[in-house]
Design a protein around this motif. Structure first.
Motif, PDB file in Angstrom:
ATOM      1  N   TRP A  38      -7.114   0.384   5.297  1.00 35.42           N
ATOM      2  CA  TRP A  38      -7.919  -0.691   4.713  1.00 35.42           C
ATOM      3  C   TRP A  38      -9.020  -1.100   5.691  1.00 35.42           C
ATOM      4  N   SER A  39      -8.682  -1.218   6.977  1.00 36.35           N
ATOM      5  CA  SER A  39      -9.660  -1.626   7.998  1.00 36.35           C
ATOM      6  C   SER A  39     -10.816  -0.632   8.082  1.00 36.35           C
ATOM      7  N   ILE A  40     -10.491   0.653   8.073  1.00 44.39           N
ATOM      8  CA  ILE A  40     -11.539   1.677   8.166  1.00 44.39           C
ATOM      9  C   ILE A  40     -12.402   1.663   6.908  1.00 44.39           C
ATOM     10  N   ARG A  41     -11.776   1.504   5.738  1.00 45.44           N
ATOM     11  CA  ARG A  41     -12.555   1.419   4.496  1.00 45.44           C
ATOM     12  C   ARG A  41     -13.460   0.182   4.507  1.00 45.44           C
ATOM     13  N   PHE A  42     -12.977  -0.912   5.070  1.00 45.67           N
ATOM     14  CA  PHE A  42     -13.761  -2.141   5.159  1.00 45.67           C
ATOM     15  C   PHE A  42     -14.970  -1.945   6.078  1.00 45.67           C
ATOM     16  N   LEU A  43     -14.743  -1.292   7.222  1.00 39.71           N
ATOM     17  CA  LEU A  43     -15.819  -1.081   8.188  1.00 39.71           C
ATOM     18  C   LEU A  43     -16.826  -0.025   7.730  1.00 39.71           C
ATOM     19  N   PHE A  44     -16.375   0.896   6.885  1.00 30.71           N
ATOM     20  CA  PHE A  44     -17.229   1.995   6.419  1.00 30.71           C
ATOM     21  C   PHE A  44     -17.143   2.084   4.891  1.00 30.71           C
ATOM     22  N   PRO A  45     -17.691   1.100   4.195  1.00 30.71           N
ATOM     23  CA  PRO A  45     -17.522   1.041   2.739  1.00 30.71           C
ATOM     24  C   PRO A  45     -18.208   2.156   1.954  1.00 30.71           C
ATOM     25  N   HIS A  46     -19.158   2.843   2.551  1.00 28.33           N
ATOM     26  CA  HIS A  46     -19.895   3.875   1.813  1.00 28.33           C
ATOM     27  C   HIS A  46     -19.400   5.287   2.110  1.00 28.33           C
ATOM     28  N   ILE A  47     -18.313   5.382   2.838  1.00 29.73           N
ATOM     29  CA  ILE A  47     -17.736   6.682   3.179  1.00 29.73           C
ATOM     30  C   ILE A  47     -16.668   7.040   2.151  1.00 29.73           C
ATOM     31  N   ASN A  48     -16.693   8.280   1.692  1.00 38.99           N
ATOM     32  CA  ASN A  48     -15.633   8.782   0.817  1.00 38.99           C
ATOM     33  C   ASN A  48     -14.447   9.197   1.680  1.00 38.99           C
ATOM     34  N   HIS A  49     -13.258   8.982   1.157  1.00 40.37           N
ATOM     35  CA  HIS A  49     -12.049   9.323   1.889  1.00 40.37           C
ATOM     36  C   HIS A  49     -11.219  10.299   1.066  1.00 40.37           C
ATOM     37  N   ILE A  50     -10.413  11.087   1.772  1.00 39.72           N
ATOM     38  CA  ILE A  50      -9.515  12.030   1.136  1.00 39.72           C
ATOM     39  C   ILE A  50      -8.151  11.887   1.808  1.00 39.72           C
ATOM     40  N   SER A  51      -7.100  11.938   1.012  1.00 44.82           N
ATOM     41  CA  SER A  51      -5.751  11.812   1.578  1.00 44.82           C
ATOM     42  C   SER A  51      -5.312  13.140   2.183  1.00 44.82           C
ATOM     43  N   THR A  52      -4.318  13.069   3.033  1.00 36.41           N
ATOM     44  CA  THR A  52      -3.771  14.282   3.634  1.00 36.41           C
ATOM     45  C   THR A  52      -3.184  15.189   2.551  1.00 36.41           C
ATOM     46  N   GLU A  53      -2.573  14.606   1.561  1.00 36.13           N
ATOM     47  CA  GLU A  53      -2.010  15.402   0.466  1.00 36.13           C
ATOM     48  C   GLU A  53      -3.115  16.119  -0.318  1.00 36.13           C
ATOM     49  N   GLU A  54      -4.183  15.399  -0.631  1.00 37.61           N
ATOM     50  CA  GLU A  54      -5.305  16.019  -1.357  1.00 37.61           C
ATOM     51  C   GLU A  54      -5.914  17.164  -0.546  1.00 37.61           C
ATOM     52  N   LEU A  55      -6.060  16.957   0.768  1.00 34.48           N
ATOM     53  CA  LEU A  55      -6.630  18.008   1.603  1.00 34.48           C
ATOM     54  C   LEU A  55      -5.699  19.217   1.660  1.00 34.48           C
ATOM     55  N   ALA A  56      -4.411  18.990   1.800  1.00 29.40           N
ATOM     56  CA  ALA A  56      -3.451  20.108   1.851  1.00 29.40           C
ATOM     57  C   ALA A  56      -3.509  20.934   0.569  1.00 29.40           C
ATOM     58  N   ILE A  57      -3.600  20.264  -0.570  1.00 29.51           N
ATOM     59  CA  ILE A  57      -3.696  20.970  -1.853  1.00 29.51           C
ATOM     60  C   ILE A  57      -4.997  21.762  -1.916  1.00 29.51           C
ATOM     61  N   TRP A  58      -6.094  21.136  -1.500  1.00 33.57           N
ATOM     62  CA  TRP A  58      -7.400  21.801  -1.502  1.00 33.57           C
ATOM     63  C   TRP A  58      -7.361  23.064  -0.641  1.00 33.57           C
ATOM     64  N   LEU A  59      -6.827  22.941   0.571  1.00 30.42           N
ATOM     65  CA  LEU A  59      -6.800  24.077   1.491  1.00 30.42           C
ATOM     66  C   LEU A  59      -5.909  25.213   0.993  1.00 30.42           C
ATOM     67  N   SER A  60      -4.909  24.870   0.209  1.00 27.86           N
ATOM     68  CA  SER A  60      -4.001  25.910  -0.304  1.00 27.86           C
ATOM     69  C   SER A  60      -4.578  26.633  -1.523  1.00 27.86           C
ATOM     70  N   ASP A  61      -5.610  26.072  -2.132  1.00 27.21           N
ATOM     71  CA  ASP A  61      -6.225  26.675  -3.319  1.00 27.21           C
ATOM     72  C   ASP A  61      -7.391  27.566  -2.885  1.00 27.21           C
ATOM     73  N   LYS A  62      -7.107  28.841  -2.687  1.00 29.33           N
ATOM     74  CA  LYS A  62      -8.125  29.770  -2.195  1.00 29.33           C
ATOM     75  C   LYS A  62      -9.207  30.072  -3.241  1.00 29.33           C
ATOM     76  N   ASN A  63      -9.000  29.633  -4.488  1.00 29.11           N
ATOM     77  CA  ASN A  63     -10.028  29.802  -5.521  1.00 29.11           C
ATOM     78  C   ASN A  63     -11.067  28.685  -5.483  1.00 29.11           C
ATOM     79  N   LYS A  64     -10.767  27.629  -4.748  1.00 28.93           N
ATOM     80  CA  LYS A  64     -11.675  26.491  -4.638  1.00 28.93           C
ATOM     81  C   LYS A  64     -12.531  26.660  -3.381  1.00 28.93           C
ATOM     82  N   ARG A  65     -13.802  26.281  -3.481  1.00 26.43           N
ATOM     83  CA  ARG A  65     -14.694  26.349  -2.316  1.00 26.43           C
ATOM     84  C   ARG A  65     -14.079  25.553  -1.165  1.00 26.43           C
ATOM     85  N   GLN A  66     -13.873  26.211  -0.045  1.00 27.84           N
ATOM     86  CA  GLN A  66     -13.219  25.568   1.092  1.00 27.84           C
ATOM     87  C   GLN A  66     -14.208  24.697   1.875  1.00 27.84           C
TER      88      GLN A  66
END
Length: 147
Positions: free
Chosen positions: A14-42
């Motif tokens: 919450w603190s980081i989102r408050f300090l950087f409100p215009h930054i997009n964030h990604i969860s560790t779970e979302e990143l792990a899924i993304w990295l495991s999908d070799k059909n998706k642009r890495q």
């Protein structure tokens, strides 16, 4: 994860989102899924920590670009619409790097929530070169309490 750990991570994120409100964030779970999908642009993965921290361990395929590097544009050789993930120990320095990249015109920049410490706490792999290792650099004594 116990209730105290959940509370401290939620407060930190919450603190980081408050300090950087215009930054997009990604969860560790979302990143792990993304990295495991070799059909998706890495994504291009950027480690915003310092050389010593990076040398101990990092995410697989990550490039070291310290958040305070004076001329980061010379280190990044990709199009402005390339997906980029930034991370550090807990997400603060990488949010600074993500903000700098956005100001340079990069449009798909995401800061990893909880960064390397949270990734590691979920027993996800970290690397030293090409080898999986079981340790990370705590930055300093205070931040080692998060591990």
């Amino acid at each position: 994860m116990n209730n105290f750990d959940s509370l401290k991570w939620n407060l930190l994120n919450w603190s980081i989102r408050f300090l950087f409100p215009h930054i997009n964030h990604i969860s560790t779970e979302e990143l792990a899924i993304w990295l495991s999908d070799k059909n998706k642009r890495q994504p291009l993965i950027l480690d915003a920590r310092n050389k010593i921290e990076y040398a101990i361990s990092h995410l697989q395929g990550a490039s070291l670009i310290p958040y305070d590097s004076p001329e980061i544009k010379y280190f990044i050789k990709c199009s402005l619409n390339t997906p980029i993930i930034t991370y550090c120990s807990i997400g603060y320095r990488s949010a600074i790097l993500a903000q700098r990249l956005q100001k340079m015109g990069y449009t798909k920049v995401f800061n990893l929530k909880g960064s390397l410490f949270f990734w590691f706490s979920e027993n996800r792999p970290v690397f030293c070169g090409e080898e999986i290792v079981s340790y990370i650099h705590p930055f300093n004594l205070f931040w080692s309490l998060w591990l």
